[in-house]
Design a protein around this motif. Structure first.
Motif, short mmCIF file in Angstrom:
data_model
loop_
_atom_site.label_atom_id
_atom_site.label_comp_id
_atom_site.label_asym_id
_atom_site.label_seq_id
_atom_site.Cartn_x
_atom_site.Cartn_y
_atom_site.Cartn_z
N HIS A 130 0.87 -1.19 0.00
CA HIS A 130 0.00 0.00 0.00
C HIS A 130 0.90 1.23 0.00
O HIS A 130 1.46 1.60 1.04
CB HIS A 130 -0.91 -0.01 1.24
CG HIS A 130 -1.83 1.17 1.35
ND1 HIS A 130 -3.18 1.06 1.58
CD2 HIS A 130 -1.60 2.51 1.26
CE1 HIS A 130 -3.74 2.25 1.63
NE2 HIS A 130 -2.79 3.16 1.45
N HIS A 132 1.89 5.10 -2.55
CA HIS A 132 1.40 6.07 -3.54
C HIS A 132 2.55 6.46 -4.47
O HIS A 132 2.80 7.64 -4.71
CB HIS A 132 0.76 7.26 -2.84
CG HIS A 132 -0.43 6.86 -2.00
ND1 HIS A 132 -1.70 6.77 -2.51
CD2 HIS A 132 -0.52 6.45 -0.71
CE1 HIS A 132 -2.54 6.35 -1.56
NE2 HIS A 132 -1.83 6.15 -0.46
N GLU A 360 -7.68 2.83 -2.30
CA GLU A 360 -8.00 2.51 -0.94
C GLU A 360 -9.33 3.07 -0.47
O GLU A 360 -9.66 2.94 0.71
CB GLU A 360 -6.88 3.00 -0.01
CG GLU A 360 -6.70 4.53 -0.05
CD GLU A 360 -5.57 4.99 0.86
OE1 GLU A 360 -5.71 4.88 2.09
OE2 GLU A 360 -4.54 5.47 0.31
N HIS A 427 -3.85 0.01 7.53
CA HIS A 427 -3.33 0.91 8.59
C HIS A 427 -3.77 0.51 10.01
O HIS A 427 -2.96 0.30 10.88
CB HIS A 427 -3.68 2.38 8.34
CG HIS A 427 -3.46 2.86 6.94
ND1 HIS A 427 -2.51 2.29 6.10
CD2 HIS A 427 -4.05 3.84 6.22
CE1 HIS A 427 -2.54 2.91 4.93
NE2 HIS A 427 -3.46 3.84 4.97
N ASP A 480 2.43 3.16 3.13
CA ASP A 480 1.53 4.28 2.88
C ASP A 480 2.30 5.55 2.51
O ASP A 480 1.78 6.66 2.66
CB ASP A 480 0.57 4.54 4.05
CG ASP A 480 -0.65 5.37 3.61
OD1 ASP A 480 -0.94 5.39 2.40
OD2 ASP A 480 -1.27 6.00 4.47
ZN LIG Z 1 -2.76 5.27 1.37
#
Ligand SMILES: [Zn+2]
Length: 582
Positions: A130, A132, A360, A427, A480
């Protein structure tokens, strides 16, 4: 193809002579310079693997990326296979992109170039389930990660190193992925300090999603002339719609072109490779509005993948990209999601680039979700994703948003079984043991993130790594990155194993896991999250992705974990990063 004239000539100073002396890298360059240099300059023609420098342009450290993969033999290492039995091998052979032998003998029998690992520690390629990365690839300016700097001096060193490779007058930017907590001084650099790093380039350094930010004299002059309020020390106020938002919009409007986006995508993938990240599962962006309210996480979800797909098409994509489709809309008919589910294919592509699921976000409003009221559009979208048979991922950031998500997933599952669809909750800083059990019953997974590392507060910042690893059926690790958290997996592993935040405070020390456990989450266990069972461990038949580390992950001190990086990264048998240390 990128415009080569936009790139500086390759800087050989970042690639020490291959003299077999391990100190040639560590002694000749600090880690900060190394990382910045790796992102900026890279290496070509490595280790006998044919270079594609002519086609790739000089700033490309990534090697050939045909799907068939390469052949290579690596000998005399400490190769942690993560095969489930704790096997540490000494040599591996690779053919056609996959491991063909994993041996306890010092010399492996294989084809292609032979690399002597000289006792180095090797781990499987890191899978970041996960992040970006696509946002990072679309940053305006010559984006330069600051996530590894521990002080203002190291910020200056990183920027100065980058400046040596960037044409004079071009913007050097850092947008997201760090927090001033990590600097010993506990603040952003001043205008004078940024001027010391480089006076020849305008600089823009912006924290997290929307600042605060800082600029140097050259940057201040340009931004001020274009209506951005800059303080006397180069400070730019935070806030979407505030001065940081105005600065970011100006930079995007003036600097982003198809060429600069491709250059940014190359740099982003190269930076990941320099840390050992070989597979990225991208989780999308907030849809850009073209207004100052847009922050670092805003982009156009319908065009931002193009630079990465163009790199793939031209053979320049060296590491693996998996793409989730983020969807936020408040219409309960969810027209965007309906169109996506009808017109796109999940898990379509090949071993380098493949689509994934919805995430997400699925639908609804981001803030409502955050507050624990995901709402009717989210529910409608979630049901539609299930009916279409797609994977779905949502994130949880608080102590009251995971319950409504899991409870509604249970309702959906009663209508349309989702237990085989690998749905993911990411998360989960505050999830409880009861709800971990309910996630297990849904056949779903939990993606753990050390995002609290930068700015969380104790004593239980979360996630509760220990409880989740002890109780979860499907658990993986992710960064993340690139706004709220760094991409660097070694920082996240440091946090998971120590519970110490970036400012040095104990913020999660009662929920730590072992180095073996967190490395397993980031490699073998993340295969489940990608949905591919031939990635994540060093075993015969699997994709030949591995990382030769700068130091022994299992032996270094806690603090030294934060300085780990790759000296050699291999994807599908191709060398995609080489620091020249072997
Ligand atoms: Zn994220």
């Amino acid at each position: 193809m990128s415009d080569e004239s936009a790139f500086p000539p390759e800087e050989k100073e970042h690639r020490p002579a291959k003299n077999g002396d391990e100190k040639s890298e560590e002694g000749g360059l600090s880690r900060r310079k190394f990382l910045a240099g790796a992102a900026a300059a890279g290496a070509a023609g490595v280790l006998g693997v044919p270079s594609i420098a002519g086609a790739a342009g000089p700033s490309v450290p990534l090697q050939v990326s045909d799907v068939g993969g390469g052949s290579l033999t690596l000998v005399n290492g400490r190769i942690h296979t993560m095969n489930g039995s704790g096997t540490v091998a000494r040599s591996v052979a690779i053919a056609n992109g996959r491991f063909t032998s994993v041996d306890s003998g010092a010399s492996g029998a294989g084809g292609g170039s032979v690399i002597n690992l000289r006792g180095r520690t090797v781990v499987p390629g890191i899978i970041d389930n996960h992040n970006h990365i696509v946002l990072m690839g679309n940053r305006p300016g010559f984006h330069t990660p600051l996530e590894n700097a521990n002080s203002i001096a190291e910020v200056q060193e990183t920027l100065a190193s980058r400046a040596a490779d960037v044409p004079s007058g071009e913007w050097i930017t850092t947008i997201g992925g760090f927090h001033f907590n990590q600097f010993a001084e506990g603040r952003l650099p001043t205008k004078d300090e940024l001027d010391e790093a480089t006076a020849d380039h305008p600089v823009f350094v912006s924290q997290s999603f929307s600042g605060p930010s800082a600029t140097n004299s050259a940057g201040s002059a340009i931004l001020s002339a274009n209506g951005v309020t800059v303080g006397p020390d180069g400070e730019i106020a935070s806030g979407g719609g505030g001065a940081t938002g105005e600065a970011l919009l100006y930079l995007r409007q003036t600097l982003l072109t198809p060429d600069t986006r491709r250059r940014g995508a190359i740099d982003a993938m190269a930076y990941g490779a320099s840390l050992g990240v070989t597979t990225h599962l991208d989780q999308g962006a907030f849809q850009a509005t073209g207004q100052p309210s847009d922050g670092a996480a805003h982009e156009d979800n319908f065009s931002m993948h193009e630079p990465f797909l163009e790199l793939y098409a031209s053979g320049q994509l060296g590491t693996r990209l998996r793409i989730n489709f983020l969807n936020l809309e408040e219409d309960t008919d969810t027209p965007m999601l309906v169109a996506r589910l009808k017109n796109a294919f999940p898990f379509f592509g090949n071993d380098l680039v493949r689509t994934g699921g919805i995430g997400e976000f699925t639908a609804g409003d981001f803030v409502d979700l955050f507050l624990g009221n995901p709402g009717p559009a989210w529910e409608a979208g979630t049901l539609r994703a299930a009916q279409a048979g797609w994977r779905n991922e949502n994130h949880s950031l608080t102590g009251n948003d995971f319950q409504p998500i899991i409870e509604y997933w249970e309702e959906v599952n009663a209508q349309v079984p989702i237990t085989d669809l690998r749905w993911v909750l990411a998360h989960v800083p505050q999830i409880t043991q009861e709800y971990v059990g309910r996630i297990n019953d849904l056949g779903a997974g939990l993606s753990l993130t050390g995002w609290q590392y930068l700015n969380g507060s104790g004593p239980a910042a979360g996630p509760p790594f220990r409880m989740i690893v002890d109780n979860g059926d499907h658990v993986g690790m992710s960064s993340d990155g690139m706004q709220i958290a760094p991409m660097n997996p070694w920082l996240h592993m440091y946090f998971a194993t120590t519970g110490i935040g970036s400012a040095g405070d104990p913020i999660n020390v009662n929920q730590t896991i072992t180095r073996q456990e967190v490395l397993r989450l980031y490699t073998a266990d993340n295969a489940w999250f990608i949905g591919e069972d031939d990635l994540g461990s060093i075993e015969v038949g699997k994709h030949a992705d591995l990382v030769v580390l700068s130091d022994d992950y299992f032996a270094v001190s806690d603090d030294e974990m934060k300085d780990l990086h790759s000296v050699l990264t291999v994807v599908g048998g191709r060398v995609v990063h080489d620091a020249g240390a072997l």
